[in-house]
Design an enzyme around this catalytic site. Structure first.
Site, PDB file in Angstrom:
ATOM      1  NE  ARG A   1      -4.123  -1.996   1.962  1.00 42.48           N
ATOM      2  CZ  ARG A   1      -4.099  -3.202   2.521  1.00 42.48           C
ATOM      3  NH1 ARG A   1      -3.088  -3.533   3.308  1.00 42.48           N
ATOM      4  NH2 ARG A   1      -5.071  -4.061   2.299  1.00 42.48           N
TER       5      ARG A   1
ATOM      6  CE  LYS B   1      -1.800  13.723 -13.761  1.00 41.16           C
ATOM      7  NZ  LYS B   1      -2.294  14.220 -15.075  1.00 41.16           N
TER       8      LYS B   1
ATOM      9  CD  GLU C   1       5.554  16.761 -21.929  1.00 37.75           C
ATOM     10  OE1 GLU C   1       5.030  17.787 -21.435  1.00 37.75           O
ATOM     11  OE2 GLU C   1       4.913  15.725 -22.182  1.00 37.75           O
TER      12      GLU C   1
ATOM     13  CE  LYS D   1       3.772  17.725 -13.946  1.00 38.21           C
ATOM     14  NZ  LYS D   1       4.637  16.603 -14.354  1.00 38.21           N
TER      15      LYS D   1
ATOM     16  CD  GLU E   1      -5.608  15.940 -14.538  1.00 37.84           C
ATOM     17  OE1 GLU E   1      -6.284  15.731 -15.550  1.00 37.84           O
ATOM     18  OE2 GLU E   1      -4.444  15.522 -14.396  1.00 37.84           O
TER      19      GLU E   1
ATOM     20  NE  ARG F   1      -0.571  16.674 -11.813  1.00 38.48           N
ATOM     21  CZ  ARG F   1       0.106  15.925 -10.960  1.00 38.48           C
ATOM     22  NH1 ARG F   1      -0.235  15.903  -9.683  1.00 38.48           N
ATOM     23  NH2 ARG F   1       1.112  15.187 -11.387  1.00 38.48           N
TER      24      ARG F   1
ATOM     25  CG  ASN G   1      -3.406  16.388 -19.327  1.00 41.18           C
ATOM     26  OD1 ASN G   1      -2.530  15.535 -19.340  1.00 41.18           O
ATOM     27  ND2 ASN G   1      -4.263  16.519 -18.324  1.00 41.18           N
TER      28      ASN G   1
ATOM     29  CG  HIS H   1      -0.219  15.496 -22.934  1.00 39.27           C
ATOM     30  ND1 HIS H   1       0.436  16.687 -23.094  1.00 39.27           N
ATOM     31  CD2 HIS H   1       0.653  14.674 -22.302  1.00 39.27           C
ATOM     32  CE1 HIS H   1       1.651  16.588 -22.556  1.00 39.27           C
ATOM     33  NE2 HIS H   1       1.810  15.382 -22.085  1.00 39.27           N
TER      34      HIS H   1
ATOM     35  CG  HIS I   1      -2.058  10.668 -24.228  1.00 34.99           C
ATOM     36  ND1 HIS I   1      -2.611  10.966 -23.005  1.00 34.99           N
ATOM     37  CD2 HIS I   1      -0.722  10.795 -24.051  1.00 34.99           C
ATOM     38  CE1 HIS I   1      -1.662  11.256 -22.136  1.00 34.99           C
ATOM     39  NE2 HIS I   1      -0.507  11.162 -22.751  1.00 34.99           N
TER      40      HIS I   1
ATOM     41  CG  HIS J   1       4.948  11.021 -24.184  1.00 33.78           C
ATOM     42  ND1 HIS J   1       3.576  10.963 -24.222  1.00 33.78           N
ATOM     43  CD2 HIS J   1       5.253  12.035 -23.314  1.00 33.78           C
ATOM     44  CE1 HIS J   1       3.067  11.874 -23.418  1.00 33.78           C
ATOM     45  NE2 HIS J   1       4.062  12.535 -22.856  1.00 33.78           N
TER      46      HIS J   1
END
Length: 547
Positions: free
Chosen positions: A298, A320, A362, A403, A413, A420, A424, A427, A431, A445
């Protein structure tokens, strides 16, 4: 403000003789901690030990050095030679590391130390004992702690003046890494940016992790280049490496199969919740290792050691983590903040040019989000892609600042608009392109994000949200740094209908409706819901997609 230099090391390392010479060369006062302790106590150290024992002496030593560190913080520069055991005491070490000082470990080989301690049999540590046995025992216990010093100087049999010159040169050239806090309360951590961080990883992580047992996750290509340096940097500071688990390079490693293999390998080491997972690699390794850390027991402590520009400026910061599924990218994951990020900018020199360019996408994204950084990108992007260390370091620092601020404001987010989610930008398109390519390495990417930035600029202009100059500026910059700028630049074709279906399945979509991050100008991005699919389809068709 005059500097304070604190010399640490074993008995016989030469802290006093080197310290006096260094102070004279740098025009600073010299203080010897043992002399200060004797002055405070009014009796010699041998008598303190004899009357009250070592614990009492260490307590007094801690109080004296803490007072001297307060003087250093107030601007009182000095050269301080500490006793051999001072830096090994947790409280004293914490007081020194909290002060604005430069710590220097004078590291000596055992034969050199033995010659130098001859005649010190009267000192409490050596009284009625074999000096060699005492030194071996002390070195085993103290060397990992001395390794937390800012500078390590190898001391050999040479004139003390020669060693002093080497210490002075190292002090004057010392540049600590930039330290950017990500203030998330008890989940907060520091991002360190600068060259040489992997080789001193143990020094930088000693205070960030709850224990000194780690599992390193890397990929085969990165490990061949950088794992020996990280391994040495950790073991020097007393870290035990329970596992070195390597995955194949490329986006394909962010899979359920590799996740299960990594998790089983870590569990086989019988970890407790103090054992940390260290990710050495690009965004793929960071996401995979971070997700494994988030789910084992956990949640295990986690460290990011990003080795690509893309990971240093983006994926290593923010917590993330995740893996890909057949349904799309990063659909299985968790928010799990690292305990530290070590962005060693020196490793960027080993990146293939294609990987370096992919990372720049980025940086350009952050420029469009921040504003002033975009203009800097347009001016300095080509130099950065030519390997200019100063430009690359600036790009990493500014991206991490942006960031960090965004993550602190909207960690999970959850903001209804902006927040946040703005990270993206580009993206949603990117993606979809990646997923359509099957994550096979044919489209990186960052390359997909770059094309996504161009498409986002075009869509913003079509919606009347930004001036018509912006698509051209974005596309021109992508081309200037060597990135593919448009879908038609890619070696394969795409279907507009298939890409839109991918976008509907994107985790940012709401109720199956397309959701984009667009912008009005650099520094003014926003989230856009309800964009008509027909408009997006028409734009994709114009860009060369099949129906």
């Amino acid at each position: 403000m005059p500097p304070t230099i604190v010399l640490v090391g074993m008995p016989g390392a030469g802290k006093t003789s080197i310290g006096k010479r260094l102070a004279a060369r740098m025009h600073l006062p010299f203080l010897d901690a043992d002399t200060e302790i004797e002055a405070a106590a009014g009796i010699p150290i041998t008598e303190i030990f004899a009357r009250y024992g070592e614990a009492h002496f260490r307590d007094g030593e801690r109080r004296v050095i803490t007072r001297l560190m307060s003087q250093a913080a107030a601007g009182g520069g000095m050269v301080l030679a500490t006793g051999g055991g001072a830096f090994a005491d947790p409280g004293t070490r914490a007081a020194i590391k909290a002060a604005p000082v430069i710590t220097v470990w004078l590291r000596c080989a055992m034969p050199v130390l033995l010659r130098r301690v001859a005649g010190r049999e009267h000192r409490p540590l050596f009284l009625n004992k074999n000096p060699a046995e005492v030194l071996e025992r002390l070195a085993e216990a103290r060397h990992p702690l001395f390794a937390e010093a800012d500078i390590v100087i190898e001391c050999v049999d040479e004139h003390p003046e020669t060693t002093t010159k080497r210490v002075e040169q190292a002090v004057l050239s010392h540049r600590p890494p930039a330290r950017l806090p990500v203030p998330l309360g008890r989940r907060g951590y520091d991002v360190l940016v600068g060259p040489g961080l992997l080789g001193r990883a143990g020094s930088h992580l000693a205070d960030a992790l709850p224990g000194k047992r780690v599992a390193i996750i890397s990929d085969e290509a990165v490990a061949a280049l950088h794992l020996p340096t990280l391994r040495a940097g950790l073991t020097e500071a007393g870290f035990s490496i329970a596992l070195e688990c390597l995955v194949p390079p490329g986006e394909g490693a962010k899979s359920m199969a590799q996740y299960q293999r990594v998790v089983e390998a870590i569990l086989a080491t019988r970890p407790d919740r103090r054992m940390a997972v260290v990710a050495l690699g690009g965004g793929v390794v960071g996401d995979l290792a971070g997700f494994a850390a988030a789910t084992i027991l956990r949640g295990l402590p986690f460290v990011q050691c990003p080795t690509t520009l893309l990971a240093q400026v983006d994926s290593s910061v923010g917590g993330k983590t995740g893996i890909n599924t057949a349904q799309g990218k990063n659909l299985l994951g968790a928010f799990h903040q690292p305990r530290a990020v070590l962005a060693d900018t020196a490793v960027l020199a080993t990146l293939p040019l294609r990987e370096l360019r992919a990372g720049w996408a980025e940086v350009a994204k952050h420029g469009l989000l921040q504003g002033a950084l975009w203009e800097w990108c347009e001016t300095h992007g080509p130099a950065a892609m030519a390997g200019d260390p100063a430009a690359l370091t600036h790009a990493v620092l500014e991206s991490c600042k942006l960031k960090s601020a965004v993550v602190v404001a909207d960690e999970f987010e959850e903001a209804s608009d902006g927040g946040r989610a703005l990270l993206n930008l580009g993206h949603t398109f990117g993606h979809a392109l990646e997923a359509e390519c099957g994550y096979d390495g044919s489209l990186l990417h960052g390359e997909a994000v770059g094309i996504g930035l161009g498409l986002a600029a075009m869509l913003s202009a079509r919606l009347g949200q930004c001036s018509q100059e912006w698509p051209g500026r974005v596309l021109s910059h992508l081309e200037a740094v060597g990135l593919p700028a448009r879908i038609r630049d890619l070696p394969r074709g795409f279907s507009a209908a298939t890409l839109i279906a991918r976008m509907r399945a994107d985790k940012k979509a709401r109720d199956g409706a397309l959701r984009f991050v667009l912008f009005r100008q650099a520094g003014a991005a926003y989230t856009a819901d309800g964009v008509a699919e027909a408009l997006v389809e028409a734009m994709l068709l114009e860009e060369g997609c099949a129906p």
